[in-house]
Design a protein around this motif. Structure first.
Motif, PDB file in Angstrom:
ATOM      1  N   GLY A 133       2.450   7.226   1.244  1.00 50.99           N
ATOM      2  CA  GLY A 133       3.419   6.250   1.347  1.00 50.99           C
ATOM      3  C   GLY A 133       4.655   6.324   2.515  1.00 50.99           C
ATOM      4  O   GLY A 133       5.133   5.338   2.771  1.00 50.99           O
ATOM      5  N   HIS A 134       4.757   7.427   3.218  1.00 51.01           N
ATOM      6  CA  HIS A 134       5.771   7.373   4.036  1.00 51.01           C
ATOM      7  C   HIS A 134       5.102   6.929   5.429  1.00 51.01           C
ATOM      8  O   HIS A 134       5.687   7.204   6.605  1.00 51.01           O
ATOM      9  CB  HIS A 134       6.240   8.807   4.284  1.00 51.01           C
ATOM     10  CG  HIS A 134       6.887   9.451   2.979  1.00 51.01           C
ATOM     11  ND1 HIS A 134       8.178   8.799   2.763  1.00 51.01           N
ATOM     12  CD2 HIS A 134       6.816  10.572   2.182  1.00 51.01           C
ATOM     13  CE1 HIS A 134       8.438   9.487   1.660  1.00 51.01           C
ATOM     14  NE2 HIS A 134       7.894  10.300   1.376  1.00 51.01           N
ATOM     15  N   PHE A 135       3.751   6.798   5.517  1.00 48.68           N
ATOM     16  CA  PHE A 135       3.367   6.083   6.664  1.00 48.68           C
ATOM     17  C   PHE A 135       2.845   4.648   6.537  1.00 48.68           C
ATOM     18  O   PHE A 135       2.461   4.362   5.464  1.00 48.68           O
ATOM     19  CB  PHE A 135       2.047   6.911   7.065  1.00 48.68           C
ATOM     20  CG  PHE A 135       2.318   8.576   7.295  1.00 48.68           C
ATOM     21  CD1 PHE A 135       2.681   8.824   8.325  1.00 48.68           C
ATOM     22  CD2 PHE A 135       2.125   9.455   6.186  1.00 48.68           C
ATOM     23  CE1 PHE A 135       2.860  10.167   8.618  1.00 48.68           C
ATOM     24  CE2 PHE A 135       2.518  10.614   6.337  1.00 48.68           C
ATOM     25  CZ  PHE A 135       2.960  11.183   7.504  1.00 48.68           C
ATOM     26  N   LEU A 136       3.280   3.600   7.357  1.00 51.03           N
ATOM     27  CA  LEU A 136       2.721   2.415   7.439  1.00 51.03           C
ATOM     28  C   LEU A 136       1.489   2.265   7.912  1.00 51.03           C
ATOM     29  O   LEU A 136       0.824   3.102   8.359  1.00 51.03           O
ATOM     30  CB  LEU A 136       3.833   1.646   8.519  1.00 51.03           C
ATOM     31  CG  LEU A 136       5.066   1.555   8.340  1.00 51.03           C
ATOM     32  CD1 LEU A 136       6.039   1.061   9.373  1.00 51.03           C
ATOM     33  CD2 LEU A 136       5.663   0.950   7.073  1.00 51.03           C
ATOM     34  N   PRO A 137       0.818   1.219   7.209  1.00 42.63           N
ATOM     35  CA  PRO A 137      -0.666   0.971   7.496  1.00 42.63           C
ATOM     36  C   PRO A 137      -1.071   0.969   8.941  1.00 42.63           C
ATOM     37  O   PRO A 137      -2.035   1.813   9.462  1.00 42.63           O
ATOM     38  CB  PRO A 137      -1.019  -0.403   7.096  1.00 42.63           C
ATOM     39  CG  PRO A 137       0.077  -0.520   5.687  1.00 42.63           C
ATOM     40  CD  PRO A 137       1.410   0.036   6.578  1.00 42.63           C
TER      41      PRO A 137
END
Length: 243
Positions: A133-137
């Protein structure tokens, strides 16, 4: 909050208004007493599934936090276990929490960003628990490219994925509300704190893993049962680098 040993509401507010790195440095001493830590039931289930595929040589816990995943790796890896995280605070807790045992694999801790890993192709198994969840798509291609670059030929990248809540359910509205609140927070406050529960979609993940040159399979974790439509409640994604 959450438990007598957990963070207070004020402490969580201070964390949420910090950068991701600083926020986890602050939360680290109490992180294991929050619901943000991956439950032992999931860790144990993944450990059993990996044991059926192992043993492995060297293992890497990506975004290791306080070392919960590294504890799983010590049971399935013979050679060494490495935890990598960019929070000094989380690594300090991990060093105290997970200690090497004899006989057993060597355990090392490395401070680094998962988007720029300081390793060559040194690992037979990479795991990650609850960090995506800490990484953007848009960051997934680079992240999965980094994982591929540290795997030995035939190596495996594995992580659990929980089925998303049904649209309209309480869980659906709670996650939607959280993500919307984080987007508002990041629109009006700097530095940003990237944490979006609904941005890590299995279809996108499979496509990006395959684009990184990994062969992807899904394994149901039977301990968690199935939903009404027969689909697994929890899966383990297994992405292998060909020999």
């Amino acid at each position: 909050m959450f438990s007598p040993e957990g963070p207070s509401l004020r402490e969580l507010a201070v964390q949420a208004l910090s950068s991701v790195e600083r926020g986890y440095d602050l939360l680290a001493p109490k992180f294991d007493h929050t619901p943000f830590r991956t439950p032992d039931s999931v860790l144990d289930s993944v450990g059993r599934a990996l044991a059926r595929r192992g043993p492995f040589g060297a293992g890497l816990d990506l975004c290791c936090g306080t070392g919960a995943g590294a504890g799983v790796l010590t049971r399935v890896c013979r050679e060494s276990v490495t935890g990598v995280d960019f929070s000094d605070g989380m690594l300090s807790v991990a060093r105290e929490r997970v200690r090497p045992a004899a006989p057993g694999p060597r355990v090392d801790w490395v401070r680094a960003d998962a988007r720029a890993l300081p390793f060559g192709p040194a690992f037979d198994l990479v795991v990650s628990f609850g960090a995506f969840g800490h990484f953007l798509p848009r960051e997934l291609p680079g992240l999965f490219g980094q994982v591929r670059s540290v795997l030995r030929p035939g190596g495996c990248f594995a992580f659990p994925v929980v089925a998303p809540p049904r649209p309209g359910s309480l869980g659906y509205w709670m996650l939607l509300g959280f993500d919307l609140a984080m987007r508002v927070r990041n629109a009006v406050w700097r530095p940003p704190f990237v944490m979006y529960y609904r941005a890590f979609r299995l279809g996108d993940v499979r496509r990006e893993l395959q684009a990184a040159g990994l062969h992807v399979a899904l394994e149901a974790l039977p301990e968690f049962g199935r939903r009404g439509d027969g689909s697994p409640r929890v899966r383990m994604v297994v992405a292998n680098l060909p020999h």
